[in-house]
Design an enzyme around this catalytic site. Structure first.
Site, short mmCIF file in Angstrom:
data_model
loop_
_atom_site.label_atom_id
_atom_site.label_comp_id
_atom_site.label_asym_id
_atom_site.label_seq_id
_atom_site.Cartn_x
_atom_site.Cartn_y
_atom_site.Cartn_z
N SER A 7 12.07 63.60 61.96
CA SER A 7 11.34 63.49 60.72
C SER A 7 10.26 64.83 60.66
O SER A 7 9.60 65.19 61.62
CB SER A 7 10.41 62.30 61.06
OG SER A 7 9.56 62.37 60.11
N HIS A 30 15.12 63.91 58.43
CA HIS A 30 14.34 62.78 57.54
C HIS A 30 12.98 63.45 57.19
O HIS A 30 12.11 63.99 57.52
CB HIS A 30 13.84 61.92 58.70
CG HIS A 30 13.48 60.49 58.41
ND1 HIS A 30 14.43 59.25 57.86
CD2 HIS A 30 12.30 60.08 58.26
CE1 HIS A 30 13.40 58.65 57.78
NE2 HIS A 30 12.34 58.85 58.05
N ASP A 32 9.73 61.99 55.02
CA ASP A 32 8.91 60.99 54.76
C ASP A 32 8.19 61.12 53.45
O ASP A 32 7.09 61.99 53.41
CB ASP A 32 8.00 60.64 55.87
CG ASP A 32 8.78 60.16 57.10
OD1 ASP A 32 9.41 58.93 56.90
OD2 ASP A 32 8.69 60.64 58.27
N MET A 34 5.45 59.62 50.93
CA MET A 34 4.22 58.64 50.88
C MET A 34 3.50 58.73 49.72
O MET A 34 3.15 59.96 49.58
CB MET A 34 3.42 58.51 52.19
CG MET A 34 4.19 58.73 53.36
SD MET A 34 3.20 58.44 55.03
CE MET A 34 4.50 58.73 56.42
N HIS A 63 13.15 58.98 52.83
CA HIS A 63 12.40 57.76 53.02
C HIS A 63 11.24 57.59 52.21
O HIS A 63 10.12 58.09 52.38
CB HIS A 63 12.16 57.67 54.50
CG HIS A 63 11.49 56.39 54.72
ND1 HIS A 63 10.83 56.36 56.19
CD2 HIS A 63 11.19 55.14 54.28
CE1 HIS A 63 10.23 54.91 56.37
NE2 HIS A 63 10.54 54.32 55.29
N MET A 65 8.33 55.95 50.76
CA MET A 65 7.57 54.82 51.19
C MET A 65 6.44 54.91 49.82
O MET A 65 5.27 55.33 50.00
CB MET A 65 6.61 55.01 52.43
CG MET A 65 7.51 54.73 53.49
SD MET A 65 6.97 55.68 55.23
CE MET A 65 7.65 57.22 55.13
N MET A 138 11.99 49.31 60.25
CA MET A 138 10.86 50.21 60.88
C MET A 138 10.52 49.52 61.95
O MET A 138 10.23 48.21 62.29
CB MET A 138 9.64 50.01 59.81
CG MET A 138 9.76 50.82 58.27
SD MET A 138 9.99 52.70 58.76
CE MET A 138 8.67 53.14 59.42
N ASP A 176 13.17 53.45 62.69
CA ASP A 176 12.25 54.61 62.46
C ASP A 176 11.06 54.34 63.08
O ASP A 176 10.36 53.14 62.68
CB ASP A 176 12.15 54.81 60.95
CG ASP A 176 11.30 55.88 60.61
OD1 ASP A 176 10.74 56.67 61.30
OD2 ASP A 176 11.21 56.25 59.31
C1 DX5 Z 1 6.53 56.76 59.57
C2 DX5 Z 1 7.46 57.41 59.26
C3 DX5 Z 1 8.24 57.98 60.40
C4 DX5 Z 1 7.68 58.75 61.23
C5 DX5 Z 1 8.14 58.61 62.59
O1 DX5 Z 1 5.70 55.67 58.40
O2 DX5 Z 1 8.49 56.52 58.41
O3 DX5 Z 1 9.77 58.56 60.14
O4 DX5 Z 1 7.65 60.33 60.96
O5 DX5 Z 1 7.54 59.15 63.62
P1 DX5 Z 1 7.44 59.00 65.16
O6 DX5 Z 1 9.00 59.35 65.49
O7 DX5 Z 1 6.29 59.93 65.57
O8 DX5 Z 1 7.17 57.59 65.34
ZN ZN Z 2 10.36 57.56 58.11
#
Ligand code: DX5
Ligand code: ZN
Length: 216
Positions: A7, A30, A32, A34, A63, A65, A138, A176
């Site tokens: 990620s 990956h 993320d 948000m 991903h 969110m 998750m 994840d």
């Molecule tokens: C959290 C993200 C994850 C995050 C994971 O909301 O969706 O992808 O980057 O990070 P680690 O591996 O540090 O938990």
């Molecule tokens: Zn993620």
């Protein structure tokens, strides 16, 4: 075969190209996304995904969110995402199905994500009717990297694996949050076949060695 998806949430955004090259031994990248609404944090939009697409051949696992993700499917697909994953909690079911139909139309793979509170059974319509390509469980509350793995999600990973085997065996199961070598093994034993890792890869002195360690 387990896939590892670093990620970039834990990368240095001022050195993003360098930090993507550092994880080139992984399988997927990956990303993320948000929106400051579905989760409190705010990260990456389509222009950044477009810039990443121009600099790597890696499979882009995006991903989302975000609230009401159907609004953003077209923009992220055109930016070069290979797979878009939306949270089933992010809108009413008809709108989530519409988001997946839009992904089909645009030729991107389609994923469905579950927050820790959401029961495994919720994936069934997305496996059977929408023919999801990936389910993401998750193992932290979405929003931030570096949180501890929620071991209470392991039975849910097992249950989702059973539904996948029953209804759509070609679907992938991604986990994840809080993945490091020990939790990677637990998640894989519970049935995961794609593991996301942010801090475990990027806080390591040698990200390639950290990726190898996650493969077990
Ligand atoms: C959290 C993200 C994850 C995050 C994971 O909301 O969706 O992808 O980057 O990070 P680690 O591996 O540090 O938990
Ligand atoms: Zn993620």
């Amino acid at each position: 075969m387990i896939k590892i998806a670093p990620s970039i949430l834990s990368a240095d955004f001022c050195n993003l190209e360098r930090d993507i090259q550092r994880v080139s031994s992984a399988d997927w990248l990956h990303v993320d996304v948000m929106d400051g609404m579905f989760v409190p944090n705010l990260t990456i939009g389509p222009p950044v995904v477009q810039s990443i697409r121009a600099r790597t051949e890696m499979f882009l696992d995006v991903h989302l969110m975000v609230e009401k993700p159907v609004r953003l499917v077209d923009a992220f697909a055109r930016a070069g995402a290979d797979l878009l994953t939306v949270h089933l909690e992010a809108d009413m079911p008809p709108a989530i199905h519409a988001a997946l139909a839009e992904m089909d139309r645009l030729g991107v793979k389609k994923g469905i994500a579950l927050r820790p509170i959401t029961a495994a059974e919720a994936v069934i319509p997305y496996l059977c009717e929408a023919q999801a390509d990936l389910i993401l469980v998750m193992t932290v509350e979405p929003g931030f990297g570096g949180q501890p793995f929620l071991a209470g999600q392991l039975p849910k990973i097992q249950a989702v694996r059973r539904y996948i085997q029953r209804y759509r065996p070609e679907c992938r199961l991604e986990v994840d949050g809080g993945i490091h070598p020990a939790t990677a093994r637990q998640a894989a034993e519970a049935g995961a076949d794609v593991l996301v890792a942010g801090s475990a890869v990027y806080s390591a002195p040698d990200p390639a060695a950290a990726i190898a360690a996650l493969r077990g």
